[in-house]
Design a protein around this motif. Structure first.
Motif, short mmCIF file in Angstrom:
data_model
loop_
_atom_site.label_atom_id
_atom_site.label_comp_id
_atom_site.label_asym_id
_atom_site.label_seq_id
_atom_site.Cartn_x
_atom_site.Cartn_y
_atom_site.Cartn_z
N UNK A 61 0.81 -1.22 0.00
CA UNK A 61 0.00 0.00 0.00
C UNK A 61 0.84 1.27 0.00
N UNK A 62 1.99 1.26 0.69
CA UNK A 62 2.72 2.50 0.88
C UNK A 62 4.18 2.47 0.41
N UNK A 63 4.79 1.33 0.31
CA UNK A 63 6.18 1.30 -0.11
C UNK A 63 7.02 0.41 0.79
N UNK A 64 8.34 0.51 0.61
CA UNK A 64 9.27 -0.34 1.33
C UNK A 64 9.25 -0.03 2.83
N UNK A 65 9.01 -1.04 3.67
CA UNK A 65 8.93 -0.80 5.12
C UNK A 65 10.31 -0.80 5.79
N UNK A 66 10.38 -0.14 6.94
CA UNK A 66 11.55 -0.17 7.80
C UNK A 66 11.14 -0.83 9.11
N UNK A 67 11.80 -1.91 9.45
CA UNK A 67 11.45 -2.69 10.65
C UNK A 67 12.48 -2.42 11.73
N UNK A 68 12.00 -2.01 12.91
CA UNK A 68 12.87 -1.72 14.06
C UNK A 68 12.42 -2.57 15.23
N UNK A 69 13.38 -3.31 15.84
CA UNK A 69 13.07 -4.17 16.98
C UNK A 69 13.81 -3.67 18.21
N UNK A 70 13.09 -3.52 19.28
CA UNK A 70 13.67 -3.07 20.55
C UNK A 70 13.07 -3.92 21.66
N UNK A 71 13.83 -4.95 22.08
CA UNK A 71 13.32 -5.87 23.12
C UNK A 71 12.17 -6.69 22.56
N UNK A 72 11.04 -6.65 23.26
CA UNK A 72 9.88 -7.42 22.82
C UNK A 72 8.95 -6.60 21.92
#
Length: 452
Positions: free
Chosen positions: A140-151
């Motif tokens: 729908x919007x484009x390439x995602x950026x995934x950020x993980x911080x702990x849980x």
């Protein structure tokens, strides 16, 4: 802070002020009215001078009101407005570029409170939910950026981030247009030329009276004018229907290929070597000395051509003598010749021949019927001559302005964050403009994710 630094900061703040921008725009709009109300050179009717006093005329000339768009104070306003645009852009553009190129990919707890969010119930493990969200948002919007911080995992997507630069494209387009206008003003000219039929010119007069060489010759081969018919069928009126010039361009005595007998009419100019000739006016170049008539014998129908000169007798086909004793140019009737016809030793007979009504003389009942066909007077064509090397720069600026306005008004920077924590999902969204439309779009996204 030193005194010099303080002064420079105040100067910088002054030129980057939005109040200055609004004040300049209002001032330019108001002063532009002057150029609409007061006639501008060279299109000033001589009758206008009778409507104003000499003192007002001198004041207008001193202020440059008769050539307002080239006056020093109007150009100074444009220059100040340009500086204002540049400084405003320098002040704000770096922040916008950073906002676009370095977006907030993970929301802090404080930022989550500033955006409206929706909880979405999704089944599956933490990774499965992240995978599902990543696929849905990327479509729908484009390439995602995934950020993980702990849980906690946050998925960020954005669309049309560059739309925030639309207003700066508009700023730049205004500067481009002004540059084009300056280039045209310095290296171009606006002038006028009057060319008599059969004659040629190699230079024109600018609005300041300066002679400008063209680098080639322009000859008026012929000038033609057609008039509307008068109401009631009384022949041609005095209102021109179309007037056109037939021009030929030459250089060093040689005709320029493709520029022989070129037709020039209103709204259909001639352009050569960056110089454009517009049909602007026309008139009679010299007083006629000979007038031409066709004379028809009522008995035989035979036609003869007769040339009459005012004050001189000419012999008619039946042996009588004719001369012109008076000429008038009446509104609605056109040129009217009073002709005297006589035999030797007799009193002359006087009658009028109307150029715009060639059949009227039949009513006179004479053996010869006169029709006015013309004179040896030549016409001149009045041409407006323009050279504007900055026109393509102005057109480029107009294209950039239209593009920038479309982006600034009709495209929105959309941002969406999906926060996944302990099996729960919360979606946040924001748009730079048209919030009602984005709200509907965002709710549709939430319902789609709930159904997945």
């Amino acid at each position: 802070m030193s005194t010099q630094e303080s002064f420079l900061q105040k100067l910088y703040d002054f030129f980057s002020s939005l109040k200055l921008t609004l004040s300049l725009l209002i001032t330019l709009a108001i002063t532009s009215i002057i150029g609409t109300i007061i006639p501008q050179f060279p299109n000033i009717d001589e009758r206008y001078w009778a409507t104003i006093s000499e003192s007002r005329r001198l004041f207008y000339e001193k202020m440059g009101f008769f050539d307002m768009y080239h006056s020093w104070w109007y150009l100074a306003l444009l220059a100040l407005f340009s500086v204002n645009l540049i400084v405003c852009s320098i002040k704000r553009l770096p922040h916008v570029i950073k906002f676009v190129t370095e977006p907030v990919t993970a929301l802090s707890e404080g930022q989550k409170k500033t955006f409206s969010g929706h909880d979405v119930a999704m089944s599956g493990s933490h990774q499965e939910i992240v995978t599902t969200l990543t696929g849905a948002l990327s479509k729908k919007y484009g390439k995602p950026v995934v950020t993980t911080n702990g849980d906690e995992t946050q998925i960020f997507v954005q669309k049309n981030a560059w739309a925030r630069l639309g207003v700066y494209v508009v700023h730049f387009s205004i500067l481009v247009i002004m540059v084009g206008a300056i280039v045209g003003s310095i290296f171009g000219f606006k002038a006028f030329a009057a060319i008599v039929e059969g004659e040629s010119i190699s230079s024109v007069k600018s609005r300041t009276g300066k002679t400008i060489p063209l680098g080639f010759d322009v000859k008026c081969d012929q000038f033609k004018v057609q008039f509307y018919d008068a109401p009631g069928g009384g022949g041609p009126s005095q209102m021109p229907k179309e007037f056109k010039s037939i021009l030929t361009l030459s250089r060093d005595g040689q005709e320029i290929p493709g520029y022989k007998n070129v037709r020039v009419v209103v709204n259909d100019p001639l352009t050569y070597n960056g110089i454009t000739f517009y049909q602007a006016s026309y008139g009679q170049a010299n007083d006629p000395t000979m007038f031409f008539f066709t004379v028809k014998s009522r008995a035989t129908g035979k036609l003869s051509n007769v040339a009459l000169r005012p004050g001189s007798d000419s012999t008619l086909p039946d042996g009588r003598f004719a001369t012109i004793v008076d000429l008038t140019d009446n509104p609605g009737e056109g040129l009217v010749a009073t002709v005297a016809v006589k035999k030797s030793g007799s009193q002359p007979e006087f009658f009028k021949v109307f150029k715009n009504d060639p059949n009227r003389d039949e009513l006179r009942g004479d053996a010869l019927i006169f029709a006015f066909t013309g004179s040896d007077a030549r016409m001149y064509t009045g041409l407006q001559v323009n050279k504007d090397p900055g026109s393509w720069i102005v057109w480029l600026g107009c294209f950039l302005m239209c593009s920038g306005l479309c982006v600034a008004f009709f495209m929105s920077h959309k941002r969406v964050w999906a926060v996944v924590r302990s099996g729960s999902v919360r979606i946040y969204g924001n748009a730079s403009k048209n919030q009602p439309a984005f709200k509907l779009e965002f709710e549709a996204l939430v319902n789609e994710l709930k159904a997945s």
